[in-house]
Design a protein around this motif. Structure first.
Motif, short mmCIF file in Angstrom:
data_model
loop_
_atom_site.label_atom_id
_atom_site.label_comp_id
_atom_site.label_asym_id
_atom_site.label_seq_id
_atom_site.Cartn_x
_atom_site.Cartn_y
_atom_site.Cartn_z
N GLY A 239 -6.70 6.62 0.31
CA GLY A 239 -7.58 5.45 0.21
C GLY A 239 -9.12 6.12 0.13
O GLY A 239 -9.24 6.97 1.10
N ALA A 246 -12.83 8.64 -5.72
CA ALA A 246 -11.26 8.63 -6.04
C ALA A 246 -11.10 9.48 -7.56
O ALA A 246 -10.90 10.35 -7.77
CB ALA A 246 -11.07 7.33 -6.21
N ARG A 268 -9.86 -2.33 -5.66
CA ARG A 268 -9.63 -3.26 -4.36
C ARG A 268 -8.75 -4.45 -4.87
O ARG A 268 -8.13 -4.90 -4.01
CB ARG A 268 -11.21 -3.73 -3.96
N ILE A 271 -5.12 -3.61 -5.04
CA ILE A 271 -4.65 -3.25 -3.81
C ILE A 271 -4.27 -4.39 -2.98
O ILE A 271 -3.19 -4.60 -2.31
CB ILE A 271 -5.77 -2.32 -3.04
N GLU A 275 -0.49 -5.63 -1.69
CA GLU A 275 -0.32 -5.56 -0.34
C GLU A 275 0.17 -6.78 -0.06
O GLU A 275 1.20 -7.14 0.85
CB GLU A 275 -1.58 -5.01 0.32
N TYR A 282 -0.47 -0.73 2.66
CA TYR A 282 -1.64 -0.04 1.98
C TYR A 282 -3.13 -0.44 2.61
O TYR A 282 -3.16 -1.50 3.29
CB TYR A 282 -2.16 -0.61 0.49
N PRO A 283 -3.92 0.38 3.03
CA PRO A 283 -5.09 0.12 3.64
C PRO A 283 -5.93 -0.82 2.86
O PRO A 283 -5.77 -0.74 1.55
CB PRO A 283 -5.84 1.60 3.61
N VAL A 286 -10.54 -0.10 1.69
CA VAL A 286 -10.97 0.77 0.81
C VAL A 286 -11.52 0.29 -0.69
O VAL A 286 -10.81 -0.84 -0.93
CB VAL A 286 -9.70 1.88 0.69
N GLU A 287 -11.92 1.00 -1.24
CA GLU A 287 -12.38 0.42 -2.92
C GLU A 287 -11.37 0.95 -3.78
O GLU A 287 -11.17 0.33 -4.78
CB GLU A 287 -13.93 0.98 -3.18
N LEU A 289 -7.34 3.10 -4.33
CA LEU A 289 -6.10 3.87 -3.71
C LEU A 289 -5.79 4.84 -4.80
O LEU A 289 -5.52 4.41 -5.87
CB LEU A 289 -5.48 2.67 -3.40
N HIS A 319 -8.10 7.34 4.19
CA HIS A 319 -7.00 7.22 4.66
C HIS A 319 -5.90 8.28 4.04
O HIS A 319 -5.99 8.47 2.65
CB HIS A 319 -6.31 5.82 4.23
#
Ligand SMILES: Cc1cc2nc3c(=O)[nH]c(=O)nc-3n(C[C@H](O)[C@H](O)[C@H](O)COP(=O)(O)OP(=O)(O)OC[C@H]3O[C@@H](n4cnc5c(N)ncnc54)[C@H](O)[C@@H]3O)c2cc1C
Ligand SMILES: Cc1cc2nc3c(=O)[nH]c(=O)nc-3n(C[C@H](O)[C@H](O)[C@H](O)COP(=O)(O)OP(=O)(O)OC[C@H]3O[C@@H](n4cnc5c(N)ncnc54)[C@H](O)[C@@H]3O)c2cc1C
Lengths: 498, 403
Positions: A239, A246, A268, A271, A275, A282-283, A286-287, A289, A319
């Motif tokens: 993340g 990224a 984002r 994600i 999720e 998934y975290p 975060v912007e 992943l 992460h």
């Protein structure tokens, strides 16, 4: 259907419908010809459901001879033909024509030969992509290109669309994994290009046929390359606080000489949607992943996981989780694989776009996309094949709100123009079809396109196979054949002679 | 040949083709000229030396993309890539000396025009698999482009692949974009000695079908093995290359040795020797010593290679051959001036598909014997129609390839 212009129907053909249906029945007996409107409805659209058209008539041939005879009949009688596989095209490649025979290839569903020594399988075009792997996995082999639709889409459709998937970064697209095809031309000639050997002789017609969207011939057999399953596959979930980080991480991984088995990114909104839907762990703070999968011998995978982890840290990863078990690896992927349906839960409708950009343009393109989303008043979620710069923005809209579909289409077109503007292309794996047809001019001059259409003219001079797809205007082959020759002025003052 | 031209840019090429069209006079094209002796000798009034269309246009190592003008020497490209730890993964081979020319003269367009990939072909793909985009002037005198600079692209027909291997008969290439890849950190070769071609093919199939990721597999029979210039291959050698990160290569070497155990004990070559050997295999080194003997390049299914060679050697005592691509690429040299085309093509016809190209022979032979594999009528028709579309007046390399 919003504003899509298809080739005008041939009144003569429409009038002769009974006669044409009877002629087709004489070639393909029994249930093989469907002419009842209600029964034909299942064929009226492919995966691009915004466009619909009930076909003129549907044929389901079972033998190569029937395919050849149907095509020859259509050629001799000026009847258009649209080939169809499983109908999962997302660009409207298999959209029927009101005056065209829809030829479904789904009865060609047999694996004909598996040759492990030469690592090839010979299959009929209606076999599903996953069906090939299923037929060879007992010996530890698989077929590498893996579109997300692999459980449904046919290998014939994959050939026509040059389909790709997560594995394509390392193992190539359909075009890199097909060694040969048997093809029936619109004139009813059966030709074989390539086979179990490498590199067909003569012109690379195979290179032209793959990705030609059903416009050059009907594929009746495909010879594909088989690969040995890697010993180990492990994934790492990373993340990042920004898209920039990224994007930079992706570039650094590849710059380090590492070509992962898959490298996928989600923004984002994607994600969160994923999720909420599958709870992949998934975290959420975060912007971006990144899922990086490394495959190969265990020693290699362990070594590279460490290197990728270090590169991620150097790029501010917030992460990092490495899969310790096969179940954990699959859970990392579960969210990515369910991203489309997950987005489907948060929006009544969505439109999946498909463009490719140079990797370094990623942060810029993501920022611009958010700006455009704001100005259109629509949402956008992004999942993409980060390793090869292939974007899949999902534009969220509501078809029940008047004007929303048009807005979504305009937004989509703007995204694709942006892709071209930064040095990319209009489609990475879904094809042009009818969806991106009218944008071809963003990338190609008329002369560029004419040279592509000349390939079409070599295969199908009457332009009966799948017209209306890929090219905004299909100049007649006779017109394109004219050459404007002026007597050259000798000598060339500017060109050195020796 | 009365006139030779040396265009310096795309506009020149466009003007030249327009001129040739107006004069109805065909052109012979070459860049480095090392492969001019392949194919039927063209009968043209005008020669076009494209070598001035040279130079790297753009190279972005982080994107793994290189764009160069068509006639850029490969030596220059490989040096630049090497400095950045990258390569053209299909492993271009230097066939100059094999054809009686100097080494290191090949160009990017020449490579693309022939689509001749080297030993890594069986793992990494052909030249065309790495070509991302082109600019060219067709035989209609029109400048066009295809493809782009990104890895994944299905926008329109893939002319970038379709024109690879067309030997300058459809268009004059002016600029090419290729995908580059990181060079492997290290490499090793496992050698099994003393196998016959049939057993070697089975051993190579087993290796290719294992997860040891072999990136080169060749069988070098005893009568040619010494010619590769690596010690200790004299009794005949079946060689397999592993490349990649150090720990991975070590692990895979162990796996591969296990797979090969039923065929013999595998010896290992170090990294530098590995490089020397595979360069020599790509350059077909043993057959470069005598450039007057006819040479065939044959592509068949890997398991069919030994039977094709056995059939030819049975009919032509003294013919010599070796196998690359796990048996699927056969280089076969005849003992005398007769290329024995019927025998060679007859043997290929017995296989499950394939083709044979007469790579080397004197001009008289090349004018009399089809150099490229003759095609079935329907396919040949299609090829002719494609030629007619791109070069309706037949001014580009007429007769070079096919009719
Ligand atoms: C949920 C979902 C996920 C997807 N994910 C991916 C992905 O990850 N990557 C990707 O590349 N694509 C993806 N796709 C798009 C689609 O699955 C591919 O384009 C696929 O290759 C289409 O195969 P098909 O058999 O469904 O072909 P169809 O949709 O039936 O037809 C597609 C085109 O192929 C032609 N055609 C079909 N069969 C033949 C034949 N035998 N001979 C000649 N022409 C033929 C048709 O005329 C048409 O132009 C996805 C689609 C869906 C619905
Ligand atoms: C009259 C004449 C004079 C010559 N004089 C010289 C000389 O002075 N010095 C010298 O070194 N050599 C000379 N040559 C030989 C020639 O230069 C070489 O044979 C050639 O350059 C080999 O280049 P290559 O290895 O890059 O591949 P090539 O042999 O150039 O090309 C391989 C194939 O690709 C095609 N091709 C090459 N470039 C393009 C392109 N840009 N677009 C489309 N197709 C292309 C070719 O037509 C050919 O079919 C001469 C040849 C002729 C006919």
């Amino acid at each position: 259907m919003s504003g899509l212009v298809m080739p005008p129907s041939d009144a003569g053909v429409l009038q002769r419908r009974d006669e044409i249906v009877a002629a087709l029945r004489a070639i393909v007996p029994g249930e093989g010809v469907i002419s009842d409107e209600a029964e034909m409805r299942v064929y009226e659209t492919d995966g691009l459901t915004a466009y619909r058209q009930v076909p003129f008539v549907v044929v389901l041939p079972e033998t190569v001879d029937q395919v050849a005879r149907v095509l020859r009949y259509c050629h001799n009688n000026g009847v258009k033909v649209v080939p169809r596989g499983a109908g999962t095209s997302l660009s409207g490649g298999a959209l029927p024509l009101a005056d065209g025979v829809l030829m479904s290839m789904m009865k060609f569903n047999r694996v004909l030969d598996i040759d492990f020594d030469n690592r090839v399988a010979v299959v009929q075009p209606g076999v599903t992509n996953l069906g090939i792997t299923r037929a060879v996995e007992h010996r530890g082999f698989y077929y590498a290109p893996d579109p997300s639709s692999q459980i449904a889409c046919s290998i014939g459709g994959n050939v026509a669309e040059n389909a790709g998937g997560v594995h394509c970064l390392k193992y190539g697209l359909t075009t890199n994994n097909v060694l040969g095809v048997e093809l029936v031309t619109i004139e009813g000639e059966v030709i074989r290009i390539g086979g179990r050997h490498l590199d067909a002789e003569g012109y690379d017609l195979l290179g032209l046929v793959v990705g030609s969207e059903g416009m050059l011939g009907v594929v009746t057999e495909v010879t594909v390359r088989l690969l040995k399953q890697p010993d180990t596959a492990r994934a790492i979930l990373i993340g990042f606080p920004t898209n920039d980080d990224a994007g930079k991480c992706v570039a650094d991984v590849i710059g380090a000489g590492i070509i992962p088995g898959g490298m996928e990114m989600m923004d984002r909104p994607a994600i969160h949607a994923a999720e909420d839907f599958v709870h992949a762990g998934y975290p959420l703070d975060v912007e971006a992943l990144l899922i990086v999968e490394l495959d190969g011998p265990k020693a290699e995978v362990d070594h590279l996981l460490e290197r990728v982890g270090a590169i991620a840290k150097a790029n501010n990863a917030a992460h990092i989780r490495v899969s310790e078990t096969e179940a954990e690896r699959l859970s990392f992927w579960a969210g990515r694989k369910a991203a489309f349906p997950a987005v489907g839960r948060i929006s009544p409708d969505y439109m999946c776009m498909d463009g490719t950009i140079p990797r370094k343009a990623l942060p810029h393109v993501l920022t611009r996309m958010q700006e455009m989303a704001a100005s259109y008043g629509l949402g956008v979620a992004n999942v993409f094949h980060a390793g090869d710069g292939n974007l899949h923005p999902l534009i969220l809209y509501d078809a029940n709100i008047p004007g929303d579909l048009d807005k979504a289409e305009d937004f989509g077109a703007d995204i694709l123009r942006l892709c071209v503007e930064v040095g990319g292309v209009l489609t990475g794996e879904h094809g042009v079809g009818v969806e991106k047809r009218d944008l071809m001019g963003e990338m190609f001059t008329d002369i560029d396109m004419d040279h592509q259409i000349r390939v079409k003219c070599a295969f199908d001079a009457k332009q009966l196979l799948n017209p209306g797809k890929v090219f905004p205007t299909l100049n007649s082959c006779a017109e394109l054949g004219r050459m404007h020759v002026h007597k050259g002025q000798m000598p060339f003052p500017d060109i050195p002679r020796f | 040949m009365t006139d030779r031209f040396k265009p310096t840019d795309e506009k020149d090429v466009e003007a030249l083709v327009a001129y040739a069209l107006g004069e109805e006079t065909p052109l012979e094209l070459w860049s480095g000229g090392t492969k001019r002796s392949i194919g039927r000798p063209p009968q043209t009034e005008y020669g076009v030396d494209l070598s001035a269309l040279s130079g790297i246009v753009d190279y972005d190592p982080a994107e793994l993309v290189l764009t160069a003008r068509a006639a850029t020497p490969l030596a220059e490209i490989e040096k630049l890539l090497d400095d950045n730890g990258q390569m053209l993964a299909f492993e271009p081979a230097d066939l100059g000396p094999l054809l009686g020319e100097a080494a290191d003269k090949g160009t990017l367009a020449g490579l693309y025009g022939t689509n001749f990939a080297g030993s890594r072909r069986l793992q990494a793909g052909a030249v065309r698999d790495h070509a991302l985009g082109i600019r060219a002037v067709s035989g209609r005198g029109e400048i066009f482009k295809s493809g782009g600079r990104v890895m994944k692209n299905v926008t329109g027909y893939d002319l970038t692949k379709g024109l690879a291997g067309s030997w300058g008969t459809l268009a004059v290439l002016t600029e090419l974009t290729f995908k580059t890849l990181p060079k492997p950190e290290t490499a090793t070769t496992l050698v099994v000695h003393g196998l016959n071609p049939e057993t070697a093919a089975i051993a190579m199939a087993a290796a290719m079908g294992s997860s040891s990721e072999v990136s080169g597999a060749a069988h070098l029979p005893a009568d040619v093995a010494r010619g590769f210039g690596v010690d200790g291959l004299g009794e005949g050698a079946t060689v397999m290359r592993l490349e990649g990160f150090g720990p991975s290569v070590e692990a895979r070497a162990g796996m591969l040795a296990e797979v090969l155990r039923p065929f013999g004990l595998a010896e290992r070559l170090d990294t530098p020797t590995t490089a020397t050997l595979w360069r020599a295999i790509g350059a077909v080194k043993p057959f470069a010593a005598n450039t007057s003997l006819p040479l065939w390049r044959i592509s068949v299914a890997p398991t069919d290679g030994p039977a094709v060679v056995a059939a030819v050697i049975g009919a032509a005592e003294g013919a010599k051959a070796f196998f690359d691509w796990a048996g699927g690429l056969v280089w076969l040299m005849l003992p005398g001036p007769d290329p024995m085309a019927d025998t060679v093509r007859g043997a290929v016809a017995e296989a499950q598909g394939g083709h044979a190209t007469l790579i080397r022979a004197d001009a008289g032979t090349r004018a009399a014997v089809p150099v490229f594999q003759p095609q079935p009528a329907a396919l040949a028709n299609l090829a002719r129609r494609l030629k007619d579309q791109f070069d309706p007046a037949g001014i580009l390399n007429p007769g070079r390839m096919g009719g």
